[in-house]
Design an enzyme around this catalytic site. Structure first.
Site, PDB file in Angstrom:
ATOM      1  N   THR A   1      10.091  -8.125 -12.770  1.00 58.56           N
ATOM      2  CA  THR A   1       9.495  -9.389 -13.144  1.00 58.56           C
ATOM      3  C   THR A   1       8.485  -9.641 -12.253  1.00 58.56           C
ATOM      4  O   THR A   1       8.711  -9.279 -10.856  1.00 58.56           O
ATOM      5  CB  THR A   1      10.479 -10.583 -13.164  1.00 58.56           C
ATOM      6  OG1 THR A   1      11.385 -10.446 -13.995  1.00 58.56           O
ATOM      7  CG2 THR A   1       9.702 -11.855 -13.408  1.00 58.56           C
TER       8      THR A   1
ATOM      9  N   GLY B   1      -2.457  -6.064  -0.115  1.00 61.05           N
ATOM     10  CA  GLY B   1      -2.990  -7.567  -0.115  1.00 61.05           C
ATOM     11  C   GLY B   1      -3.025  -7.868   1.429  1.00 61.05           C
ATOM     12  O   GLY B   1      -4.209  -8.822   1.686  1.00 61.05           O
TER      13      GLY B   1
ATOM     14  N   GLN C   1      -7.248   0.229   4.172  1.00 59.59           N
ATOM     15  CA  GLN C   1      -8.026  -0.368   5.319  1.00 59.59           C
ATOM     16  C   GLN C   1      -9.487  -0.621   4.872  1.00 59.59           C
ATOM     17  O   GLN C   1     -10.112  -1.420   5.837  1.00 59.59           O
ATOM     18  CB  GLN C   1      -8.249   0.589   6.383  1.00 59.59           C
ATOM     19  CG  GLN C   1      -6.862   0.740   7.141  1.00 59.59           C
ATOM     20  CD  GLN C   1      -6.476  -0.616   7.807  1.00 59.59           C
ATOM     21  OE1 GLN C   1      -7.060  -1.643   7.836  1.00 59.59           O
ATOM     22  NE2 GLN C   1      -5.262  -0.831   8.113  1.00 59.59           N
TER      23      GLN C   1
ATOM     24  N   GLY D   1       0.967  -1.175   0.056  1.00 63.82           N
ATOM     25  CA  GLY D   1       0.133   0.089  -0.106  1.00 63.82           C
ATOM     26  C   GLY D   1       0.821   1.255  -0.060  1.00 63.82           C
ATOM     27  O   GLY D   1       0.414   2.143  -0.407  1.00 63.82           O
TER      28      GLY D   1
ATOM     29  N   CYS E   1       2.796   1.130  12.994  1.00 66.16           N
ATOM     30  CA  CYS E   1       4.243   1.647  12.946  1.00 66.16           C
ATOM     31  C   CYS E   1       4.510   2.458  14.032  1.00 66.16           C
ATOM     32  O   CYS E   1       5.784   2.766  13.941  1.00 66.16           O
ATOM     33  CB  CYS E   1       4.284   2.580  11.733  1.00 66.16           C
ATOM     34  SG  CYS E   1       3.309   1.830   9.960  1.00 66.16           S
TER      35      CYS E   1
END
Ligand code: PLP
Length: 385
Positions: free
Chosen positions: A236, A199, A178, A70, A324
């Site tokens: 990739t 994800g 969220q 994100g 965090c």
């Protein structure tokens, strides 16, 4: 363990693990290879793109670009737009954004952009009339989250988008990290240009996200190199993670038990308020204005960090706010921006529920919390003003 920290991250769903596993073992081809083995990987990536587009209600799958998280999606959306439009260096955002937006905007202000910061009220809401007045000819981008990670407060994104469209030609970026998987999203009908997702917040693994880029909006590539992701992000593709994000999106679209999550959240919230006289909800008391899974509760004059530690000691995972900032003894920037008094801000604890929580877990948590608070009573920080 009782896990009530689903806004920090979620368990990978067994169905998601099952879908990605072959791509970690036998299906290791490169989606850019010309042979069939490679082409099969490309098909898997494109299937996942369609699944993410389906969850977000995007018009075309090509509007979805895979990223690593994100934070990357947020940085690319805002930084990329400004790089491409150097004459439109006025940004509008709020003081309750996640660090991935807030700190980026602080940095952009240091290097010459002008940032208009919006405060919110005690309920976590912003004034749309102020937004209208703040829009200028040189406003390049407005970035406002859909759901706050600490309080679960929802922003009226459709109304905000309409104000932006009516009064400016600024681009509208929404941090949807969220909200995805918790409330319905329909980007083809919403006045939104860029939308970030991650994800690991909805049962895919860590290390994969996406940015929705509305058709017609252009951004410079986030990583320069090969032509992957239609030349918008070289490197990739992380095929196992992308497949996982697709499967998690499909599961989130099919999931129909949000009412159960909401009921568990309400039971916990009401139970704590009833048992602890000093407890108050941070954020709107109108539950429709908040995510169904989040309860942020202030217990005045106690230290949230101590409550978190005591609950951790008995196997209950909660947090003081954003993962965090979990070691900070200061109220979070979000609670400060909401003008929550410091004695309540430092005593705030976030409980975020998920699809694997049970009523028995909530009842156990409700039995333990009053004891924890009672045991901390002599550690009350009465001097916090
Ligand atoms: N935006 C919001 C609202 C978040 O809650 C988070 C993570 O907590 C992020 C962005 C960053 O997401 P990621 O951890 O995938 O970088």
């Amino acid at each position: 363990m009782i896990y009530l920290d689903n806004n920090a991250t979620t368990q990978v769903a067994p169905e998601v693990f099952e879908a990605m596993q072959p791509f970690l073992t036998s299906l290791y081809g490169n989606p850019s290879s010309a042979h069939k083995f490679g082409r099969d990987m490309r098909d898997a990536v494109e299937d996942a793109r369609g699944q993410v587009a389906g969850l977000l209600g995007a018009k075309n799958a090509s509007e979805i670009v895979f990223t690593s998280c994100g934070s990357e999606s947020d940085n690319w959306a805002i930084g990329g737009f400004l790089e491409q439009n150097p004459s439109r260096r006025h940004i509008i955002t709020t003081r309750v954004e996640h660090e991935a937006v807030r700190k980026l905007c602080e940095h952009l202000a240091e290097i010459g952009c002008q940032v208009t910061w919006f405060d919110v009220d005690r309920a976590g809401a912003m004034d749309l009339d102020d937004l209208r007045k703040a829009l200028r000819r040189d406003t390049g981008i407005v970035s406002i989250m859909l759901a706050n990670n600490e309080t679960g407060v929802l922003f009226p994104i459709k109304e905000i988008g309409r104000v932006i469209r009516e009064h400016s030609d600024a681009i509208f970026h929404v941090d949807g990290v969220q909200a995805v998987g918790k409330i319905p999203i329909n980007l083809s009908e919403w006045p939104v240009d860029l939308f970030s997702i991650s994800g690991h917040k909805f049962h895919a693994p860590k290390g994969v996200g996406a940015l929705y880029v509305r058709d017609g909006v252009t951004l410079p590539p986030f990583i320069i190199g090969g032509g992957q992701e239609q030349g918008r992000r070289a490197g990739t593709e992380a095929v196992p993670n992308i497949v996982a994000l697709g499967r998690a999106s499909q599961l989130a679209k099919e999931f129909d038990n949000h009412d159960q999550i909401r009921a568990l959240r309400d039971r916990l919230e009401q139970g704590i308020i009833a048992a602890i006289p000093d407890a108050k909800i941070n954020g709107s008391t109108d539950k429709k204005q908040r995510l169904p899974n989040t309860a942020n509760i202030a217990i005045e004059n106690f230290l949230g960090t101590e409550i978190v530690k005591k609950l951790d000691a008995v196997g209950i995972c909660v947090s003081t706010g954003s993962a965090c900032n979990s070691d900070s003894l200061e109220p979070s920037a979000v609670l400060n921006a909401m003008n929550i008094p410091k004695c309540a801000g430092v005593g705030s604890v976030r409980f975020s529920h998920g699809r694997y929580n049970t009523a028995a877990e909530i009842d156990k948590t409700l039995r333990i919390i009053p004891e924890v608070i009672e045991n901390l009573r002599d550690k009350r920080c009465a001097t916090i003003g």
